[in-house]
Scaffold this motif. Sequence first.
Motif, mmCIF file in Angstrom:
data_model
loop_
_atom_site.group_PDB
_atom_site.id
_atom_site.type_symbol
_atom_site.label_atom_id
_atom_site.label_comp_id
_atom_site.label_asym_id
_atom_site.label_seq_id
_atom_site.Cartn_x
_atom_site.Cartn_y
_atom_site.Cartn_z
ATOM 1 N N ASP A 56 0.835 -1.205 0.000
ATOM 2 C CA ASP A 56 0.000 0.000 0.000
ATOM 3 C C ASP A 56 0.869 1.254 0.000
ATOM 4 O O ASP A 56 0.542 2.251 -0.655
ATOM 5 N N GLY A 57 1.982 1.200 0.731
ATOM 6 C CA GLY A 57 2.887 2.338 0.773
ATOM 7 C C GLY A 57 3.507 2.626 -0.578
ATOM 8 O O GLY A 57 3.674 3.780 -0.974
ATOM 9 N N LEU A 58 3.851 1.568 -1.320
ATOM 10 C CA LEU A 58 4.402 1.746 -2.662
ATOM 11 C C LEU A 58 3.390 2.386 -3.592
ATOM 12 O O LEU A 58 3.724 3.225 -4.432
ATOM 13 N N THR A 59 2.129 1.988 -3.431
ATOM 14 C CA THR A 59 1.081 2.518 -4.305
ATOM 15 C C THR A 59 0.787 3.980 -4.016
ATOM 16 O O THR A 59 0.612 4.792 -4.928
ATOM 17 N N SER A 60 0.772 4.340 -2.738
ATOM 18 C CA SER A 60 0.365 5.697 -2.359
ATOM 19 C C SER A 60 1.503 6.699 -2.350
ATOM 20 O O SER A 60 1.279 7.895 -2.560
ATOM 21 N N GLY A 61 2.723 6.261 -2.085
ATOM 22 C CA GLY A 61 3.818 7.226 -2.029
ATOM 23 C C GLY A 61 5.172 6.549 -2.056
ATOM 24 O O GLY A 61 5.836 6.400 -1.031
ATOM 25 N N ALA A 62 5.601 6.144 -3.258
ATOM 26 C CA ALA A 62 6.847 5.389 -3.377
ATOM 27 C C ALA A 62 8.067 6.221 -3.018
ATOM 28 O O ALA A 62 9.102 5.681 -2.645
ATOM 29 N N LEU A 63 7.954 7.546 -3.135
ATOM 30 C CA LEU A 63 9.083 8.427 -2.817
ATOM 31 C C LEU A 63 8.857 9.178 -1.513
ATOM 32 O O LEU A 63 9.395 10.260 -1.298
ATOM 33 N N ASP A 64 8.074 8.590 -0.616
ATOM 34 C CA ASP A 64 7.799 9.202 0.678
ATOM 35 C C ASP A 64 9.044 9.122 1.560
ATOM 36 O O ASP A 64 9.445 8.024 1.979
ATOM 37 N N PRO A 65 9.692 10.260 1.863
ATOM 38 C CA PRO A 65 10.930 10.222 2.650
ATOM 39 C C PRO A 65 10.711 9.905 4.121
ATOM 40 O O PRO A 65 11.676 9.753 4.865
ATOM 41 N N THR A 66 9.457 9.828 4.560
ATOM 42 C CA THR A 66 9.195 9.462 5.952
ATOM 43 C C THR A 66 9.070 7.947 6.120
ATOM 44 O O THR A 66 8.904 7.467 7.234
ATOM 45 N N ASP A 67 9.152 7.195 5.022
ATOM 46 C CA ASP A 67 9.068 5.729 5.072
ATOM 47 C C ASP A 67 10.322 5.165 4.421
ATOM 48 O O ASP A 67 10.394 5.016 3.194
ATOM 49 N N PRO A 68 11.345 4.841 5.202
ATOM 50 C CA PRO A 68 12.622 4.381 4.633
ATOM 51 C C PRO A 68 12.501 3.138 3.762
ATOM 52 O O PRO A 68 13.218 3.003 2.772
ATOM 53 N N LEU A 69 11.600 2.224 4.102
ATOM 54 C CA LEU A 69 11.502 0.973 3.359
ATOM 55 C C LEU A 69 11.009 1.207 1.938
ATOM 56 O O LEU A 69 11.631 0.751 0.966
ATOM 57 N N THR A 70 9.889 1.909 1.798
ATOM 58 C CA THR A 70 9.363 2.159 0.455
ATOM 59 C C THR A 70 10.274 3.105 -0.332
ATOM 60 O O THR A 70 10.416 2.973 -1.549
ATOM 61 N N LEU A 71 10.894 4.047 0.364
ATOM 62 C CA LEU A 71 11.816 4.953 -0.318
ATOM 63 C C LEU A 71 13.035 4.190 -0.834
ATOM 64 O O LEU A 71 13.524 4.451 -1.939
ATOM 65 N N SER A 72 13.514 3.224 -0.058
ATOM 66 C CA SER A 72 14.713 2.485 -0.455
ATOM 67 C C SER A 72 14.481 1.678 -1.724
ATOM 68 O O SER A 72 15.336 1.655 -2.617
ATOM 69 N N ILE A 73 13.327 1.008 -1.846
ATOM 70 C CA ILE A 73 13.082 0.217 -3.043
ATOM 71 C C ILE A 73 12.940 1.115 -4.267
ATOM 72 O O ILE A 73 13.365 0.771 -5.376
ATOM 73 N N SER A 74 12.373 2.310 -4.074
ATOM 74 C CA SER A 74 12.237 3.245 -5.185
ATOM 75 C C SER A 74 13.598 3.740 -5.654
ATOM 76 O O SER A 74 13.865 3.820 -6.860
ATOM 77 N N LEU A 75 14.470 4.065 -4.699
ATOM 78 C CA LEU A 75 15.799 4.553 -5.058
ATOM 79 C C LEU A 75 16.649 3.466 -5.696
ATOM 80 O O LEU A 75 17.338 3.689 -6.695
ATOM 81 N N VAL A 76 16.607 2.256 -5.108
ATOM 82 C CA VAL A 76 17.382 1.143 -5.668
ATOM 83 C C VAL A 76 16.926 0.834 -7.093
ATOM 84 O O VAL A 76 17.748 0.546 -7.975
ATOM 85 N N SER A 77 15.617 0.918 -7.327
ATOM 86 C CA SER A 77 15.081 0.648 -8.658
ATOM 87 C C SER A 77 15.586 1.646 -9.690
ATOM 88 O O SER A 77 15.688 1.328 -10.882
ATOM 89 N N LEU A 78 15.898 2.867 -9.250
ATOM 90 C CA LEU A 78 16.439 3.877 -10.157
ATOM 91 C C LEU A 78 17.955 3.795 -10.265
ATOM 92 O O LEU A 78 18.522 4.059 -11.329
ATOM 93 N N VAL A 79 18.615 3.427 -9.176
ATOM 94 C CA VAL A 79 20.074 3.327 -9.185
ATOM 95 C C VAL A 79 20.546 2.289 -10.207
ATOM 96 O O VAL A 79 21.581 2.486 -10.868
ATOM 97 N N VAL A 80 19.796 1.185 -10.368
ATOM 98 C CA VAL A 80 20.214 0.139 -11.305
ATOM 99 C C VAL A 80 20.216 0.631 -12.749
ATOM 100 O O VAL A 80 20.772 -0.038 -13.634
ATOM 101 N N LEU A 81 19.602 1.788 -13.003
ATOM 102 C CA LEU A 81 19.635 2.347 -14.355
ATOM 103 C C LEU A 81 21.064 2.706 -14.770
ATOM 104 O O LEU A 81 21.385 2.698 -15.962
ATOM 105 N N LEU A 82 21.909 3.029 -13.802
ATOM 106 C CA LEU A 82 23.274 3.453 -14.115
ATOM 107 C C LEU A 82 24.090 2.321 -14.752
ATOM 108 O O LEU A 82 24.587 2.482 -15.877
ATOM 109 N N PRO A 83 24.249 1.171 -14.085
ATOM 110 C CA PRO A 83 24.970 0.084 -14.763
ATOM 111 C C PRO A 83 24.232 -0.436 -15.987
ATOM 112 O O PRO A 83 24.855 -0.902 -16.941
ATOM 113 N N ALA A 84 22.894 -0.327 -15.973
ATOM 114 C CA ALA A 84 22.110 -0.837 -17.108
ATOM 115 C C ALA A 84 22.415 -0.066 -18.383
ATOM 116 O O ALA A 84 22.653 -0.666 -19.444
#
Length: 381
Positions: free
Chosen positions: A60-88
């Motif tokens: 639910d957190g991913l759906t409502s606010g994937a870049l919510d900086p008050t939720d480290p867990l959902t924020l981390s998956i969003s950032l990691v998902s973007l970081v992999v774009l660099l080596p890709a």
Amino acid sequence: MSVPYHRLPRVDANWRWWRPLVAIAVFLGFYVASQVVIGLTYIVIVGAQRGEQGLQDFLDGLTSGALDPTDPLTLSISLVSLVVLLPAIMLSARLARLGPYGLLSSVRTRIRWGWMAWCLLPVLVLAAITFTLQSQGYFAFDGGLHFDTAQLGQSTVTLETLTITIVMVVVLVPFQGAAEEYVFRGFLLQTIGSWIPWRRVGLVVAVVVSTVVFALLHVPNGYNVWGILDVGSFGLVAAIIVVRTGGLEATILQHALNNVMIFVLQAPGWSKVDISGEDAQGNWQGFVVTLATSLLYWGMIELLARWRHLDRRFAGAEAPRFHGAVPAWAGGRGQLRSGGTGWAVAPGRDEGVAGSGTLTAGASEAQAVAVENPEDVGRRP
């Protein structure tokens, strides 16, 4: 002779119009596969540690606010998902044979670390201005500097959560910003610029297309019209800076600073810092501030580049285009050596036909040797 950043892939004699399409296919395949792996990994870990209800809350957190900086867990998956774009994107460009590993970085085919270090000066100036503007009203000075809790309200997160979030942002966000720069201001800008045979037309189209695509891909984040204009203005000025400096160094720092500042200031979750309200999705004030600070940063980078006598273009020439196999004397990636060869040993061509191996009457002895012994071309004594 020299080659601007947006035409850099055409220095390589192996470049073909279809190679960027191969890179895009590899990139998308890598990205989709990585997202599946990352998503499943998080689901397994969260499900094992928090149970069914915890997993549902996470989704639910991913759906409502994937870049919510008050939720480290959902924020981390969003950032990691973007970081992999660099080596890709770097791996995709390499597999598609678009040039050496650092082709997307700069006209030196690498990160210019010395220039990047100098760019920290305008970044620090921009950081001070940005922090002052974005934190206005956050602090009080009665007897000392402290958070104005009467104005902001109390933090809605614990100190532990706040610490984890800030550390995660400082570590991951610079790579996330770099990944977006390599994709939009690197690969996309060079691809469009290389496809169009006219340099100036290609430059304009490359800057516009990369900016529009960058802005539109932020629409799923929930931005309104002002928010998209905000993102678009940032992308437009960043693309101009890349072309003017011949590399991504300055914009990587700018992008990292911008995103770190946003996440760190929002991370405490103060009750009056609403990250879900209408203004959080964009307003005209934010657009004006982003445009003004981006233009200011560009101005400082221009002055710094002139002062440092920055090498903004590749010191060589574009490889001629061939139909069919590339002649052995062309040298391929050897043309990407610093300074280039300028095709000094290319055989003379009769009737102006590209790729003709027939020597003209004015061909030099060195050219004749190059044709008879193509394997010796490009060797250094």
